[in-house]
Design a protein around this motif. Structure first.
Motif, mmCIF file in Angstrom:
data_model
loop_
_atom_site.group_PDB
_atom_site.id
_atom_site.type_symbol
_atom_site.label_atom_id
_atom_site.label_comp_id
_atom_site.label_asym_id
_atom_site.label_seq_id
_atom_site.Cartn_x
_atom_site.Cartn_y
_atom_site.Cartn_z
ATOM 1 N N SER A 31 0.944 -1.212 -0.030
ATOM 2 C CA SER A 31 0.104 0.046 0.047
ATOM 3 C C SER A 31 0.880 1.408 0.078
ATOM 4 O O SER A 31 1.900 1.465 0.655
ATOM 5 C CB SER A 31 -0.974 0.006 1.237
ATOM 6 N N LYS A 32 0.368 2.123 -0.681
ATOM 7 C CA LYS A 32 1.029 3.535 -0.673
ATOM 8 C C LYS A 32 0.191 4.535 -0.810
ATOM 9 O O LYS A 32 -0.750 4.532 -1.495
ATOM 10 C CB LYS A 32 2.062 3.636 -2.009
ATOM 11 N N ARG A 33 0.181 5.860 0.103
ATOM 12 C CA ARG A 33 -0.310 6.717 -0.020
ATOM 13 C C ARG A 33 0.329 8.132 -0.240
ATOM 14 O O ARG A 33 1.460 8.063 0.570
ATOM 15 C CB ARG A 33 -1.004 6.962 1.482
ATOM 16 N N SER A 38 -4.945 7.238 -1.755
ATOM 17 C CA SER A 38 -4.464 6.005 -1.773
ATOM 18 C C SER A 38 -4.171 5.849 -3.019
ATOM 19 O O SER A 38 -4.949 5.788 -4.020
ATOM 20 C CB SER A 38 -5.588 5.087 -1.155
ATOM 21 N N LEU A 40 -1.728 2.910 -3.917
ATOM 22 C CA LEU A 40 -1.745 1.657 -4.022
ATOM 23 C C LEU A 40 -2.582 0.973 -2.798
ATOM 24 O O LEU A 40 -2.192 1.411 -1.606
ATOM 25 C CB LEU A 40 -0.393 0.881 -4.084
ATOM 26 N N ASP A 41 -3.321 0.010 -3.041
ATOM 27 C CA ASP A 41 -4.121 -0.309 -1.634
ATOM 28 C C ASP A 41 -4.124 -2.051 -1.653
ATOM 29 O O ASP A 41 -4.742 -2.767 -2.488
ATOM 30 C CB ASP A 41 -5.714 0.028 -1.821
ATOM 31 N N ASP A 42 -3.235 -2.529 -0.930
ATOM 32 C CA ASP A 42 -3.138 -3.948 -0.652
ATOM 33 C C ASP A 42 -3.021 -4.956 -1.818
ATOM 34 O O ASP A 42 -3.790 -5.892 -2.191
ATOM 35 C CB ASP A 42 -4.335 -4.429 0.217
ATOM 36 N N PRO A 76 6.985 1.746 0.306
ATOM 37 C CA PRO A 76 5.625 1.672 0.685
ATOM 38 C C PRO A 76 5.222 1.947 2.012
ATOM 39 O O PRO A 76 6.139 2.013 2.880
ATOM 40 C CB PRO A 76 5.293 0.229 0.195
#
Length: 109
Positions: A31-33, A38, A40-42, A76
């Motif tokens: 995940s990346k915020r 967000s 990338l999410d899981d 991440p």
């Protein structure tokens, strides 16, 4: 996050994402915020040595950000990237200065 990111095996067209043992490249729960958004999410995927996978998705769905995370260009917020059994940012030293981000603005000169 706009749209969704789909990782597929181009040979079969089957969506990837299940963790597997012995992967050359494994992404797990990534995940990346950025600025509260967000990007990338899981995200999880597994690629065996010599395997080719495809990334598809709308603009802004996270394809480039995923590749930057796999390459070690971004860190991440959650999850891990493992290459040949070594976890990026933990088992693999990465230089603190890597220059401008890939795909970043082009400066005159």
């Amino acid at each position: 996050m706009r749209g969704s990111l789909v990782v597929t095996d181009p040979g079969t067209g089957v969506a990837s994402g299940d963790a597997c043992s012995g992967c050359a490249v494994e992404v797990s729960g990534l995940s990346k915020r950025l600025r509260g958004v967000s990007v990338l999410d899981d995200v999880s995927l597994c690629a065996d040595a010599g395997e080719t996978i495809g990334l598809s998705g709308q603009n802004g769905s996270g394809k480039t950000m995923l590749m930057r995370a796999i390459a070690g260009l971004i860190r991440p917020n959650a999850g891990r990237v493992t290459i040949d059994g070594k976890e990026l940012w933990k088992d693999t030293p990465l230089p603190s200065q890597r220059g401008p981000p890939a795909g970043g603005p082009r400066l005159p000169g």
